[in-house]
Enzyme design. Structure first.
Site, PDB file in Angstrom:
ATOM      1  N   SER A 268      41.307  38.880  36.724  1.00  0.00           N
ATOM      2  CA  SER A 268      40.184  39.740  37.099  1.00  0.00           C
ATOM      3  C   SER A 268      39.657  40.580  35.935  1.00  0.00           C
ATOM      4  O   SER A 268      38.430  40.770  35.848  1.00  0.00           O
ATOM      5  CB  SER A 268      40.557  40.617  38.295  1.00  0.00           C
ATOM      6  OG  SER A 268      41.871  41.106  38.199  1.00  0.00           O
TER       7      SER A 268
ATOM      8  N   GLU B   9      47.979  48.258  33.065  1.00  0.00           N
ATOM      9  CA  GLU B   9      49.057  47.269  33.200  1.00  0.00           C
ATOM     10  C   GLU B   9      50.313  47.873  32.588  1.00  0.00           C
ATOM     11  O   GLU B   9      50.339  48.220  31.406  1.00  0.00           O
ATOM     12  CB  GLU B   9      48.697  45.948  32.517  1.00  0.00           C
ATOM     13  CG  GLU B   9      49.811  44.915  32.561  1.00  0.00           C
ATOM     14  CD  GLU B   9      50.343  44.679  33.970  1.00  0.00           C
ATOM     15  OE1 GLU B   9      51.578  44.781  34.153  1.00  0.00           O
ATOM     16  OE2 GLU B   9      49.534  44.389  34.884  1.00  0.00           O
TER      17      GLU B   9
ATOM     18  N   HIS C 293      46.125  47.051  38.360  1.00  0.00           N
ATOM     19  CA  HIS C 293      47.214  46.159  37.954  1.00  0.00           C
ATOM     20  C   HIS C 293      46.577  44.922  37.300  1.00  0.00           C
ATOM     21  O   HIS C 293      46.337  43.901  37.948  1.00  0.00           O
ATOM     22  CB  HIS C 293      48.061  45.740  39.149  1.00  0.00           C
ATOM     23  CG  HIS C 293      48.711  46.896  39.868  1.00  0.00           C
ATOM     24  ND1 HIS C 293      48.014  47.730  40.714  1.00  0.00           N
ATOM     25  CD2 HIS C 293      49.989  47.364  39.852  1.00  0.00           C
ATOM     26  CE1 HIS C 293      48.839  48.654  41.202  1.00  0.00           C
ATOM     27  NE2 HIS C 293      50.043  48.455  40.687  1.00  0.00           N
TER      28      HIS C 293
ATOM     29  N   HIS D 269      38.998  36.534  43.373  1.00  0.00           N
ATOM     30  CA  HIS D 269      38.168  36.494  42.174  1.00  0.00           C
ATOM     31  C   HIS D 269      36.729  36.093  42.482  1.00  0.00           C
ATOM     32  O   HIS D 269      35.792  36.590  41.847  1.00  0.00           O
ATOM     33  CB  HIS D 269      38.772  35.549  41.145  1.00  0.00           C
ATOM     34  CG  HIS D 269      40.042  36.061  40.542  1.00  0.00           C
ATOM     35  ND1 HIS D 269      40.982  35.240  39.959  1.00  0.00           N
ATOM     36  CD2 HIS D 269      40.526  37.332  40.428  1.00  0.00           C
ATOM     37  CE1 HIS D 269      41.983  35.977  39.513  1.00  0.00           C
ATOM     38  NE2 HIS D 269      41.728  37.242  39.787  1.00  0.00           N
TER      39      HIS D 269
ATOM     40  N   ASP E  18      45.208  45.770  43.113  1.00  0.00           N
ATOM     41  CA  ASP E  18      45.798  44.441  43.268  1.00  0.00           C
ATOM     42  C   ASP E  18      47.250  44.458  42.770  1.00  0.00           C
ATOM     43  O   ASP E  18      47.593  43.826  41.779  1.00  0.00           O
ATOM     44  CB  ASP E  18      44.948  43.433  42.455  1.00  0.00           C
ATOM     45  CG  ASP E  18      45.524  42.036  42.486  1.00  0.00           C
ATOM     46  OD1 ASP E  18      46.292  41.720  43.406  1.00  0.00           O
ATOM     47  OD2 ASP E  18      45.208  41.253  41.562  1.00  0.00           O
TER      48      ASP E  18
ATOM     49  N   ASP F 212      50.977  53.618  34.853  1.00  0.00           N
ATOM     50  CA  ASP F 212      50.999  53.281  36.264  1.00  0.00           C
ATOM     51  C   ASP F 212      49.567  53.254  36.798  1.00  0.00           C
ATOM     52  O   ASP F 212      48.812  54.220  36.657  1.00  0.00           O
ATOM     53  CB  ASP F 212      51.834  54.318  37.019  1.00  0.00           C
ATOM     54  CG  ASP F 212      51.858  54.064  38.507  1.00  0.00           C
ATOM     55  OD1 ASP F 212      52.602  53.180  38.946  1.00  0.00           O
ATOM     56  OD2 ASP F 212      51.087  54.738  39.234  1.00  0.00           O
ATOM     57  N   GLY F 213      49.183  52.143  37.402  1.00  0.00           N
ATOM     58  CA  GLY F 213      47.803  51.986  37.843  1.00  0.00           C
ATOM     59  C   GLY F 213      47.417  52.930  38.964  1.00  0.00           C
ATOM     60  O   GLY F 213      46.267  53.410  39.019  1.00  0.00           O
TER      61      GLY F 213
END
Length: 257
Positions: A97, A115, A42, A19, A161, A140-141
């Site tokens: 984030s 997400e 994500h 971060h 991530d 789905d990311g």
């Protein structure tokens, strides 16, 4: 992975590493009066309570942001994002984030956050509700970023991530980043990964360094937060790192270690 919930780990040393560098990059980019795009594969729930039973059970936040916060200058963008979060939600609040992005980006900047976990997605939607220009996707990311790159505006950042609980994620990341770089040559691509005792990240990083030799790799080690905790370090690979990020990464590695 739909079983993963970051509330147990929010604010840990790996979060500080990830971060703080993300906040530095976003702050660097927003110094220029040009809009940008921020994508994240994500997003988690976006907002975490470090006084929750989840956080207290693991003690990871105490060994992370609780131990390291005073090492940052008050004007560091990471601390600015934390302060902005706590001014709204209280002293135990911690920004994921997406919320760091929300606090540091401007009204003309665009955000696309994925997400898939239904509970986490609903919480993320609530946390980001007042953010102009932000779209929260329940999808789905990995698929989202393939579909949305290159974004408009093309100037911008992608954070990948995942939970890394699916072993295929390592091979997926190694294959995807070079493709994204070819599609989105000016994008800053940030890939966070855990460092575990079996070093399962090494083939991925070696493949990415072969494909993307100019990428910056920042890794830091730290003591396990509790007995039996497997993660012993945090890594971040950055394609198209901004000028000055290498120095900031080195400083941060020394703080965390």
């Amino acid at each position: 992975m739909l079983s993963y919930q970051h509330g147990y780990h929010a604010g840990n040393a790996a979060d500080v590493h990830k971060h703080a560098l993300l906040a530095w990059v976003l702050d660097y980019l927003t110094r220029k009066d040009k809009p940008l795009s921020y994508l994240e594969t994500h997003g988690g729930r976006g907002l975490y309570d470090l006084a929750s039973d989840q956080a207290q059970r693991t003690g990871e936040a105490a060994r992370g942001i609780g131990r390291l916060q005073d090492a940052f200058a008050a004007e560091h963008p990471y601390l600015r994002a934390i302060a902005a979060t706590r001014s709204i939600w209280g002293d135990a609040a911690y920004p994921g984030s997406p919320l760091i992005g929300a606090h540091l980006l401007r009204k003309d900047d665009k955000m696309d956050i994925a997400e898939l976990h239904p509970t986490e997605h609903d919480a993320l939607t609530d946390a980001m509700a007042d953010r102009p220009g932000c779209r929260v996707h329940r999808r789905d990311g990995w698929e989202m970023v393939r579909a949305l790159t290159p974004p408009k505006p093309q100037r911008g950042v992608l954070l990948i991530d995942p939970s890394w609980e699916i072993r295929d994620d390592y091979a997926r990341a190694a294959a995807l980043l070079p493709k994204l770089h070819r599609k989105w040559g000016v994008g800053i691509l940030m890939l966070w990964y855990p460092i575990l005792p079996d070093r399962r990240h090494r083939p991925m990083i070696e493949a990415l360094q072969d494909a993307l030799p100019e990428a910056l790799v920042s890794e830091t080690r730290f003591a396990p937060a509790r007995e039996g905790h497997g993660m012993e370090g945090s890594g971040l690979l950055v394609v198209n790192p901004p000028w000055g990020l290498a120095g900031e990464a080195q400083r941060l590695e020394e703080i965390i270690t």
